[in-house]
Design a protein around this motif. Structure first.
Motif, PDB file in Angstrom:
ATOM      1  N   ALA A   1       7.553 -10.180  11.768  1.00 59.93           N
ATOM      2  CA  ALA A   1       7.082 -10.780  10.404  1.00 59.93           C
ATOM      3  C   ALA A   1       7.751 -11.999  10.263  1.00 59.93           C
ATOM      4  O   ALA A   1       8.783 -12.055  10.659  1.00 59.93           O
ATOM      5  CB  ALA A   1       7.099  -9.814   9.276  1.00 59.93           C
ATOM      6  N   ALA A   2       7.074 -12.942   9.627  1.00 53.59           N
ATOM      7  CA  ALA A   2       7.997 -13.965   9.145  1.00 53.59           C
ATOM      8  C   ALA A   2       8.832 -13.712   7.805  1.00 53.59           C
ATOM      9  O   ALA A   2       8.542 -12.968   7.041  1.00 53.59           O
ATOM     10  CB  ALA A   2       6.993 -14.889   8.850  1.00 53.59           C
ATOM     11  N   ALA A   3       9.969 -14.138   7.909  1.00 53.97           N
ATOM     12  CA  ALA A   3      10.908 -14.119   6.649  1.00 53.97           C
ATOM     13  C   ALA A   3      10.266 -14.882   5.383  1.00 53.97           C
ATOM     14  O   ALA A   3       9.807 -15.887   5.513  1.00 53.97           O
ATOM     15  CB  ALA A   3      12.267 -14.817   6.867  1.00 53.97           C
ATOM     16  N   PRO A   4      10.288 -13.875   4.264  1.00 54.00           N
ATOM     17  CA  PRO A   4       9.641 -14.442   3.088  1.00 54.00           C
ATOM     18  C   PRO A   4      10.523 -15.558   2.317  1.00 54.00           C
ATOM     19  O   PRO A   4      10.845 -14.988   1.162  1.00 54.00           O
ATOM     20  CB  PRO A   4       9.468 -12.921   2.383  1.00 54.00           C
ATOM     21  CG  PRO A   4      10.534 -12.281   2.758  1.00 54.00           C
ATOM     22  CD  PRO A   4      10.789 -12.726   4.224  1.00 54.00           C
ATOM     23  N   LYS A   5      10.608 -16.631   2.759  1.00 49.08           N
ATOM     24  CA  LYS A   5      11.525 -17.756   2.500  1.00 49.08           C
ATOM     25  C   LYS A   5      10.876 -18.216   1.007  1.00 49.08           C
ATOM     26  O   LYS A   5      11.633 -18.508   0.118  1.00 49.08           O
ATOM     27  CB  LYS A   5      11.657 -18.595   3.321  1.00 49.08           C
ATOM     28  CG  LYS A   5      12.468 -18.442   4.758  1.00 49.08           C
ATOM     29  CD  LYS A   5      12.637 -19.670   5.646  1.00 49.08           C
ATOM     30  CE  LYS A   5      13.142 -19.198   6.877  1.00 49.08           C
ATOM     31  NZ  LYS A   5      13.338 -20.140   7.904  1.00 49.08           N
TER      32      LYS A   5
ATOM     33  N   PRO B   1       9.556  -6.230   5.984  1.00 49.72           N
ATOM     34  CA  PRO B   1       9.374  -5.486   7.173  1.00 49.72           C
ATOM     35  C   PRO B   1       8.114  -5.773   8.271  1.00 49.72           C
ATOM     36  O   PRO B   1       8.374  -5.538   9.436  1.00 49.72           O
ATOM     37  CB  PRO B   1       9.513  -4.070   6.844  1.00 49.72           C
ATOM     38  CG  PRO B   1       9.910  -4.195   5.453  1.00 49.72           C
ATOM     39  CD  PRO B   1       9.522  -5.373   4.910  1.00 49.72           C
ATOM     40  N   GLY B   2       7.153  -6.193   7.653  1.00 50.16           N
ATOM     41  CA  GLY B   2       5.988  -6.495   8.842  1.00 50.16           C
ATOM     42  C   GLY B   2       5.056  -5.144   9.002  1.00 50.16           C
ATOM     43  O   GLY B   2       4.139  -5.324   9.639  1.00 50.16           O
ATOM     44  N   GLU B   3       5.373  -4.171   8.141  1.00 48.42           N
ATOM     45  CA  GLU B   3       4.607  -2.851   8.250  1.00 48.42           C
ATOM     46  C   GLU B   3       4.599  -1.950   7.000  1.00 48.42           C
ATOM     47  O   GLU B   3       5.456  -2.364   6.213  1.00 48.42           O
ATOM     48  CB  GLU B   3       5.179  -2.130   9.470  1.00 48.42           C
ATOM     49  CG  GLU B   3       6.636  -1.758   9.234  1.00 48.42           C
ATOM     50  CD  GLU B   3       7.317  -0.784  10.597  1.00 48.42           C
ATOM     51  OE1 GLU B   3       6.542   0.191  10.611  1.00 48.42           O
ATOM     52  OE2 GLU B   3       8.091  -1.476  11.037  1.00 48.42           O
TER      53      GLU B   3
ATOM     54  N   GLY C   1       0.368  -4.698   7.017  1.00 43.57           N
ATOM     55  CA  GLY C   1       0.699  -5.944   7.320  1.00 43.57           C
ATOM     56  C   GLY C   1       1.981  -6.357   6.496  1.00 43.57           C
ATOM     57  O   GLY C   1       2.642  -5.550   6.036  1.00 43.57           O
ATOM     58  N   ASN C   2       1.936  -7.669   6.167  1.00 42.38           N
ATOM     59  CA  ASN C   2       3.265  -8.240   5.628  1.00 42.38           C
ATOM     60  C   ASN C   2       3.011  -8.165   4.293  1.00 42.38           C
ATOM     61  O   ASN C   2       2.835  -9.297   3.389  1.00 42.38           O
ATOM     62  CB  ASN C   2       3.650  -9.784   6.144  1.00 42.38           C
ATOM     63  CG  ASN C   2       3.647  -9.561   7.720  1.00 42.38           C
ATOM     64  OD1 ASN C   2       4.343  -8.464   8.312  1.00 42.38           O
ATOM     65  ND2 ASN C   2       3.534 -10.840   8.004  1.00 42.38           N
ATOM     66  N   THR C   3       2.716  -7.032   3.461  1.00 46.45           N
ATOM     67  CA  THR C   3       2.259  -7.113   2.151  1.00 46.45           C
ATOM     68  C   THR C   3       3.497  -5.970   1.263  1.00 46.45           C
ATOM     69  O   THR C   3       2.950  -5.466   0.304  1.00 46.45           O
ATOM     70  CB  THR C   3       1.098  -6.476   2.207  1.00 46.45           C
ATOM     71  OG1 THR C   3       1.011  -5.116   2.276  1.00 46.45           O
ATOM     72  CG2 THR C   3      -0.219  -7.303   2.474  1.00 46.45           C
ATOM     73  N   ASN C   4       4.666  -6.086   1.790  1.00 47.18           N
ATOM     74  CA  ASN C   4       5.802  -5.430   0.909  1.00 47.18           C
ATOM     75  C   ASN C   4       7.114  -6.249   1.081  1.00 47.18           C
ATOM     76  O   ASN C   4       7.191  -7.017   2.287  1.00 47.18           O
ATOM     77  CB  ASN C   4       5.757  -4.027   1.246  1.00 47.18           C
ATOM     78  CG  ASN C   4       5.798  -3.789   2.657  1.00 47.18           C
ATOM     79  OD1 ASN C   4       5.101  -2.741   3.216  1.00 47.18           O
ATOM     80  ND2 ASN C   4       6.205  -4.350   3.717  1.00 47.18           N
ATOM     81  N   ARG C   5       7.899  -5.709   0.360  1.00 48.43           N
ATOM     82  CA  ARG C   5       9.303  -6.634   0.503  1.00 48.43           C
ATOM     83  C   ARG C   5      10.498  -5.776  -0.026  1.00 48.43           C
ATOM     84  O   ARG C   5      10.097  -5.158  -1.047  1.00 48.43           O
ATOM     85  CB  ARG C   5       9.191  -8.010  -0.496  1.00 48.43           C
ATOM     86  CG  ARG C   5      10.237  -9.030   0.019  1.00 48.43           C
ATOM     87  CD  ARG C   5      10.246 -10.308  -0.810  1.00 48.43           C
ATOM     88  NE  ARG C   5      10.505  -9.864  -1.944  1.00 48.43           N
ATOM     89  CZ  ARG C   5       9.454 -10.010  -3.030  1.00 48.43           C
ATOM     90  NH1 ARG C   5       8.238 -10.336  -2.857  1.00 48.43           N
ATOM     91  NH2 ARG C   5       9.771  -9.843  -4.262  1.00 48.43           N
ATOM     92  N   ILE C   6      11.543  -5.772   0.503  1.00 52.58           N
ATOM     93  CA  ILE C   6      12.724  -4.990   0.060  1.00 52.58           C
ATOM     94  C   ILE C   6      13.761  -6.261  -0.156  1.00 52.58           C
ATOM     95  O   ILE C   6      14.186  -6.779   0.878  1.00 52.58           O
ATOM     96  CB  ILE C   6      13.171  -3.771   0.928  1.00 52.58           C
ATOM     97  CG1 ILE C   6      14.130  -3.129   0.306  1.00 52.58           C
ATOM     98  CG2 ILE C   6      13.025  -4.645   2.331  1.00 52.58           C
ATOM     99  CD1 ILE C   6      14.402  -2.027   1.006  1.00 52.58           C
TER     100      ILE C   6
ATOM    101  N   ASN D   1      13.082 -11.256   9.783  1.00 49.42           N
ATOM    102  CA  ASN D   1      12.383 -11.160   8.923  1.00 49.42           C
ATOM    103  C   ASN D   1      13.082 -10.995   7.643  1.00 49.42           C
ATOM    104  O   ASN D   1      12.782 -10.671   6.572  1.00 49.42           O
ATOM    105  CB  ASN D   1      11.871  -9.546   9.000  1.00 49.42           C
ATOM    106  CG  ASN D   1      10.910  -9.359  10.143  1.00 49.42           C
ATOM    107  OD1 ASN D   1      10.522 -10.416  10.909  1.00 49.42           O
ATOM    108  ND2 ASN D   1      10.601  -8.344  10.798  1.00 49.42           N
ATOM    109  N   VAL D   2      14.194 -11.564   7.473  1.00 45.20           N
ATOM    110  CA  VAL D   2      14.973 -11.745   6.346  1.00 45.20           C
ATOM    111  C   VAL D   2      15.206 -13.071   6.007  1.00 45.20           C
ATOM    112  O   VAL D   2      15.722 -14.001   6.578  1.00 45.20           O
ATOM    113  CB  VAL D   2      16.629 -11.240   6.733  1.00 45.20           C
ATOM    114  CG1 VAL D   2      17.265 -11.238   5.275  1.00 45.20           C
ATOM    115  CG2 VAL D   2      16.483  -9.673   7.170  1.00 45.20           C
ATOM    116  N   ALA D   3      15.045 -13.530   4.546  1.00 43.67           N
ATOM    117  CA  ALA D   3      15.276 -14.573   3.806  1.00 43.67           C
ATOM    118  C   ALA D   3      16.478 -14.429   2.882  1.00 43.67           C
ATOM    119  O   ALA D   3      16.728 -13.659   2.491  1.00 43.67           O
ATOM    120  CB  ALA D   3      14.109 -15.219   3.334  1.00 43.67           C
TER     121      ALA D   3
END
Length: 431
Positions: free
Chosen positions: A22-26, A47-49, A177-182, A219-221
């Motif tokens: 997954a791309a980092a959510p910059k 996480p990308g999942e 997909g890439n629809t969550n974030r921690i 995957n970390v910004a």
């Protein structure tokens, strides 16, 4: 790891499943953690999942404040984990925040302790956590912060030191997909009055098949909104940060030093060691080896889910796993020599919720009233003598965004002035 009881799927800890790409959510990270009066040293991981759990741990480090009058300036520190289950509609989505909070409340006083919040597009609520061993003491003790999606529906349980302290009401369905974030890291207001020693944040997430994993470093910004401390940028207006990766998010270490030495007394040592605490506990509690748990919490808490017999099954089933951290039912506040005044509470609530002081109604602690949202909060703060503050004015609540909501209710300890619980917007009407 021992197999789970019949009908319960055991968790595989830090399994060998391949890391998601997954791309980092910059953009989301810099957009969310960037404001004029609030400063962050945050990591944002995608996480990308599908993600159905978040876990973080760090020590109760001694945060100190200058013993000076700061007037109406808000001076506070928060170190927290934030889990956003579904960001498909945008980065500012409903989320769960759990962490450690310290606030300067007077020239020589401050509050300190854990709490958890649910933040949504229609409002929010927050609850102080009174369970655990010395939760409000800066005794350098390890504590754990966790949120796990419930087995049915879209809501999440919140656990502190591996015991459930509350549940959400307004979270969205987990999607693929890439629809969550921690996110995990440090938030500061009034940095020139604050000293924050290094906090070592360690974090993992739970995949949809109940595997705990570290996030892949790509995957970390990061969003660090004060300069890096150096000979050019000196304390108190700077951060020191370090991401220990080795291809995986292992530890985010952050501090906010200041020029002067701490003006307050050194924090007291822990009142009892883990060994002493464990001595009076049952050998097992809800299937968890308590001696092993206490030793793990002291030495290597991010490994506890893998190393403590019975713990991984307990956190996703019983959700009360730590016998030493079960609330005792006794008083949760220490009385101080002088109780908090109505003017203190009015000023604090006005500043915290962005509402004029003359638009607040302040109810004395002789007749405390519970929040409408209280049935969903941890009940450990319900017995505290408290000031109750209400307003019908619009407020951003405790969310650091441009959104405003209709009204709020908040309860503050009559003895320490600490925020016990609050709600704003539609979450005051949660049932």
């Amino acid at each position: 790891m021992a197999s789970a009881c019949a009908g319960v799927t055991a968790l595989t800890i830090l399994g060998t499943a391949p890391s998601a790409s997954a791309a980092a959510p910059k953009e989301a990270c810099t957009g969310l953690y960037n404001a004029r009066i609030t400063f962050w040293a945050m990591t944002c991981s995608q996480p990308g999942e599908p993600m159905i759990g978040g876990f973080a741990t760090w020590r109760n480090i001694p945060i100190t404040f200058d013993q000076v009058d700061t007037g109406s300036t808000t001076v506070q520190v928060a170190n927290y984990m934030r889990v956003s289950p579904n960001t498909s509609s945008g980065p500012l989505a409903p989320n769960i925040e759990i962490g450690l909070y310290a606030e300067k409340t007077g020239k020589t006083t401050h509050t300190y302790g854990p709490r958890w919040s649910e933040l949504t597009t229609s409002g929010g609520r927050t609850t102080a956590i009174k369970a655990g061993v010395n939760p409000t003491k800066p005794d350098k003790r390890n504590h754990t912060y966790m949120t796990v999606r419930q087995d049915s529906g879209n809501q999440w349980d919140v656990l502190y030191d591996f015991n459930k302290v509350g549940s959400t009401t307004k979270q969205l369905k987990v999607l693929g997909g890439n629809t969550n974030r921690i996110d995990v890291g440090l938030e500061v207001m009034g940095p020139k009055y604050i000293n924050v020693p290094s906090i070592a944040n360690r974090m993992q997430f739970m995949t949809g098949n109940k595997v705990w994993q570290q996030v892949a470093t790509p995957n970390v910004a990061k969003s660090v909104t004060l300069p890096v401390c150096s000979t050019t940028h000196k304390p108190p207006n700077c951060f020191t940060t370090k991401l220990t990766d080795n291809s995986k998010f292992t530890q985010w270490t952050v501090s906010k030093p200041r020029r002067q030495a701490a003006a307050t007394a050194s924090p007291a040592a822990p009142t009892r060691s883990r060994d002493v605490a464990a001595a009076g506990l049952p050998a097992t509690f809800n299937g968890v080896d308590q001696q092993a748990l206490q030793a793990c919490l002291e030495n290597d808490p991010d490994s506890c889910l893998a190393s403590v017999p019975g713990l991984s099954e307990c956190v996703v089933t019983v959700r009360v796993c730590n016998a030493a951290a079960v609330p005792s039912g006794g008083p949760s506040e220490e009385a101080t020599a002088a109780d908090i005044s109505a003017s203190d509470i009015r000023a604090r609530a006005a500043a915290a919720f962005g509402v004029p002081s003359d638009a607040l109604a302040v109810k004395p602690p002789t007749s405390p009233s519970a929040l409408k949202a209280h049935p969903h909060a941890a009940d450990s703060s319900s017995g505290d003598a408290a000031w109750t503050v209400t307003s019908t004015s619009t407020t951003p609540g405790l969310q650091r965004t441009d959104r405003r909501f209709d009204g709020f209710t908040a309860r503050y300890s009559a003895h320490t002035g600490a925020l016990l619980e609050a709600c704003w917007g539609e979450l005051c009407d949660a049932s």
